[in-house]
Design an enzyme around this catalytic site. Structure first.
Site, PDB file in Angstrom:
ATOM      1  N   ARG A 249      14.237 -19.932  22.791  1.00 15.85           N
ATOM      2  CA  ARG A 249      14.410 -20.083  24.238  1.00 15.85           C
ATOM      3  C   ARG A 249      15.620 -20.968  24.461  1.00 15.85           C
ATOM      4  NH1 ARG A 249      12.144 -24.446  26.688  1.00 15.85           N
ATOM      5  NH2 ARG A 249      10.165 -24.481  25.614  1.00 15.85           N
ATOM      6  N   HIS A 253      11.710 -24.564  29.542  1.00 15.00           N
ATOM      7  CA  HIS A 253      10.480 -23.772  29.662  1.00 15.00           C
ATOM      8  C   HIS A 253      10.405 -23.115  31.042  1.00 15.00           C
ATOM      9  CE1 HIS A 253       6.267 -22.680  29.832  1.00 15.00           C
ATOM     10  NE2 HIS A 253       6.080 -23.491  30.851  1.00 15.00           N
ATOM     11  N   TYR A 262      13.022 -33.202  24.464  1.00 15.90           N
ATOM     12  CA  TYR A 262      12.290 -32.944  23.222  1.00 15.90           C
ATOM     13  C   TYR A 262      13.066 -32.126  22.193  1.00 15.90           C
ATOM     14  CZ  TYR A 262      11.162 -28.720  25.950  1.00 15.90           C
ATOM     15  OH  TYR A 262      11.236 -27.591  26.718  1.00 15.90           O
TER      16      TYR A 262
END
Lengths: 347, 323
Positions: A249, A253, A262
């Protein structure tokens, strides 16, 4: 059935095409069509992002980087096959021919954007639960002995959910005509796949359910098509498949997420080099299949996307009655009263 | 020709007749096939209709209901069985967030004609989690029908109507009275209607509302008191036929409600609230709820205290009458 003293030794295979310098058996015009769909999906993604920033879309789940696994999977499907998506499958919907303006409309919070999807189910927000619907459809196909298959999409995060495992188990027990495609995009929001499971691959989880597991380079659209052709042939024959598409990705998100918290920029940069669109472009050039019209298509795609977005924005918000219309086939008296009361207050 | 049946036999007959009536109907769940279900509700159906129409499935409630949703979206009319309603919570997400929402989600272009059957309620000295009355949870999930029959005829007709309905149904079967009594059953689905409660005893002094296994308890209690009790069997928990209850309360001026589920948030609270909204000026006394206490369903050495019985209902009726 194995004898009591036997130990099961299963294996999964990995399918790659571009990285192996293999040539696809697809025709030039097919390859071009795939490329155009990937561009169109990428442009949709970029536009949806902008619309979110402008407040036209509340939350959007980008698919940037996952175009190959979605469009490749759909390319291998027939029109009368069924698709059961999760919530990040906008590229798959585009490849299935869903009207672009309707897709925008759905993301703009209007459920009318997901009616009339024929053999495709609407977006499923809860993680992993839709896998059971895919398997139920596949069971029905099996009972009716139809030569059709259903393709369910799910993410790496969902593989920790009970429903994922129940779906794989039911698919094996009932010879469902199902292919469950796990788009392993490496993160479930902030959770890296290494912390999601201690298994080396997600595909190997198939072995526990007595079904076939295949891993594919999910950024290599030709590999995805090859793997899906194999998986669909098996599924149509009552042999369900778990297919892990290893991808990445490239975006957050959702538009509410900040992935810099992160993951390293360096990691993202490395994956950008494996961008599925660039890889197909390189492949086409290396194999003398590139055509300048593909370059020009970018502009055309952008126009198409802008038109669709404008069309969606021009749609009037649904009327209050819409809320009550489709709860039951026939509106119960209780709802009629609720509706009337609300109408009187809203007057 | 009417036949004498108990409730579980009536359910078996309804399932049989729907399998015969519509080839898209199929049923499955734990032990449903060869065994005919742990209560034998699907007895002999696999033998007659084959393994594709009636079969046992892996032990997984969410899997059973979730795959049934897929099948129904594809055009089947599945009737999955959850072995005991206390285990339905594992499938609650599938029932509430998917089965109940597909029509809304697709603006009416896809539907889930699914009937989830489950034995519910206590009173049979069963194990933990085998005795729950979860009707309020399902009644709070918009898009579902929640049906509870109390006698063989209603069990037969309401189940057939539920299976024929193009919306999802949670059909809860009162297992305490599965085999308690027999009555004549007409094999006619139109002998009972969904969304319709039934006045089973007419009276003028007080309205007593009950459902499922509490109906016979209500009837017995009513006979022991010196008053003319109107008894209503709610039959469909949701969408609720409040009109029959309100009409009755307007006539009697008093109401008691009995159910097996705990009092707080039990469906009796909803009925009392509706009476409050629509008939308060007709009331001669506060609406009385006779329900289980707000404690977890106990192991069976204590269940007689937990479940409302004839005495508790009698006391409740007296409170309302003597207010």
């Amino acid at each position: 059935m194995m004898a009591a003293n036997q130990v099961y030794e299963g294996a999964i295979k990995r399918i790659e095409v571009m990285a192996q310098d293999e040539e696809s058996s697809l025709e030039k015009d097919q390859l071009h069509e795939i490329y155009r769909q990937m561009i169109l999906a990428r442009k949709f993604d970029e536009k949806a992002f902008k619309l979110q920033r402008r407040g036209e879309v509340s939350t959007y789940a980008p698919h940037k980087g996952q175009e190959a696994s979605q469009i490749g999977a759909v390319f291998a499907m027939n029109d009368d096959d069924w698709m059961v998506p999760s919530f990040r499958e906008t590229a798959a919907y585009i490849a299935r021919g869903a009207p672009l303006d309707k897709l925008f409309q759905r993301w703009m919070g209007d459920a009318r954007g997901q009616k009339d999807l024929e053999n495709d189910l609407p977006v499923a927000i809860p993680v992993g639960t839709q896998n059971l619907h895919a398997v139920g459809i596949g069971m029905a196909m099996s009972f009716d002995e139809e030569e059709k298959a259903v393709v369910g999409f799910t993410g790496d995060g969902s593989t920790s959910e009970g429903d994922f495992h129940e779906a794989l188990n039911f698919s094996g027990v009932f010879d469902a005509h199902s292919v469950i495609v796990v788009q392993n995009n490496q993160y479930a929001i902030s959770m890296p796949v290494e912390k999601q499971t201690n298994a080396e691959t997600i595909a190997q989880k198939a072995l526990a359910y007595g079904i076939e597991g295949i891993q594919v380079d999910g950024n290599d659209v030709l590999a995805v098509i090859e793997a899906m052709n194999e998986a669909l042939e098996k599924a149509r024959n009552g042999e369900p498949v778990l297919l892990e598409a290893v991808t990445y990705r490239l975006e957050d998100h959702t538009t509410s997420d900040d992935s810099t918290r992160y993951r390293d920029e360096q990691e993202v940069e490395e994956w950008k080099e494996h961008d599925p669109i660039l890889r197909l472009k390189d492949y086409l050039k290396e194999n003398d299949q590139w055509d300048e019209s593909l370059e020009e298509y970018e502009e055309k795609a952008e126009e198409k996307i802008n038109e669709a977005a404008n069309k969606a924005m021009e749609v009037e918000d649904p009327e209050m009655e819409e809320m009550f219309e489709y709860v039951y086939k026939e509106m119960p008296d209780l709802l009629k009263k609720d509706k009337k009361e609300l109408e009187e207050v809203e007057k | 020709m009417p036949e004498k049946m108990n409730i579980v036999e009536a359910i078996n007959a309804a399932l049989h007749d729907e399998l015969e009536n519509d080839e898209d109907v199929l049923m499955y769940g734990e032990d449903v096939g060869e065994d005919g279900g742990v209560f034998r509700a699907t007895k002999d159906l696999q033998e007659e209709f084959g393994e594709k129409r009636c079969f046992s499935s892996p032990l997984a409630e969410s899997g059973i209901v979730g795959t049934a949703i897929g099948m129904s979206l594809y055009g089947k009319r599945p009737v999955p069985e959850i072995q005991f309603s206390g285990f339905s919570y594992l499938a609650f997400h599938q029932i509430k967030e998917h089965a109940a929402r597909f029509r809304t989600r697709t603006r009416g272009t896809k539907e889930v004609p699914l009937t989830v059957r489950a034995p519910y309620g206590g009173g049979i000295n069963a194990l933990e989690h085998h005795c729950e009355s979860p009707e309020s949870y399902f009644a709070h999930a918009q898009g579902l029908h929640v049906v509870i029959p109390s006698n063989p005829q209603d069990a037969y007709s309401l189940l057939r109507k539920s299976i024929q309905l193009d919306d999802p149904v949670v059909f809860l079967e009162p297992k305490q009275t599965y085999r308690a009594f027999k009555e004549e059953v007409e094999r006619d689905p139109d002998a009972a209607e969904l969304e319709s409660s039934k006045v089973i005893e007419e009276g003028k002094d007080v309205t007593l509302v009950a459902w499922g296994a509490m109906v016979p308890v209500a009837e017995e209690a009513a006979e022991t008191i010196d008053a003319d009790v109107e008894i209503i069997d709610l039959r469909t928990i949701y969408p609720t036929d409040f009109d029959t209850v309100i009409e009755s309360v307007k006539k009697t001026g008093r109401c008691a409600i009995v159910h097996e589920a705990p009092k707080t948030g039990g469906f009796g609270a909803e009925i009392a609230a509706r009476i409050n909204e629509q008939a308060i000026l007709h009331l001669e006394a506060p609406v009385e709820r006779i329900a289980a206490p707000d404690v977890p369903y106990p192991l069976y050495s204590l269940e007689d205290y937990y479940m409302p019985d004839e005495n508790q209902v009698k006391k409740g009726l007296e409170n309302v009458l003597e207010f």
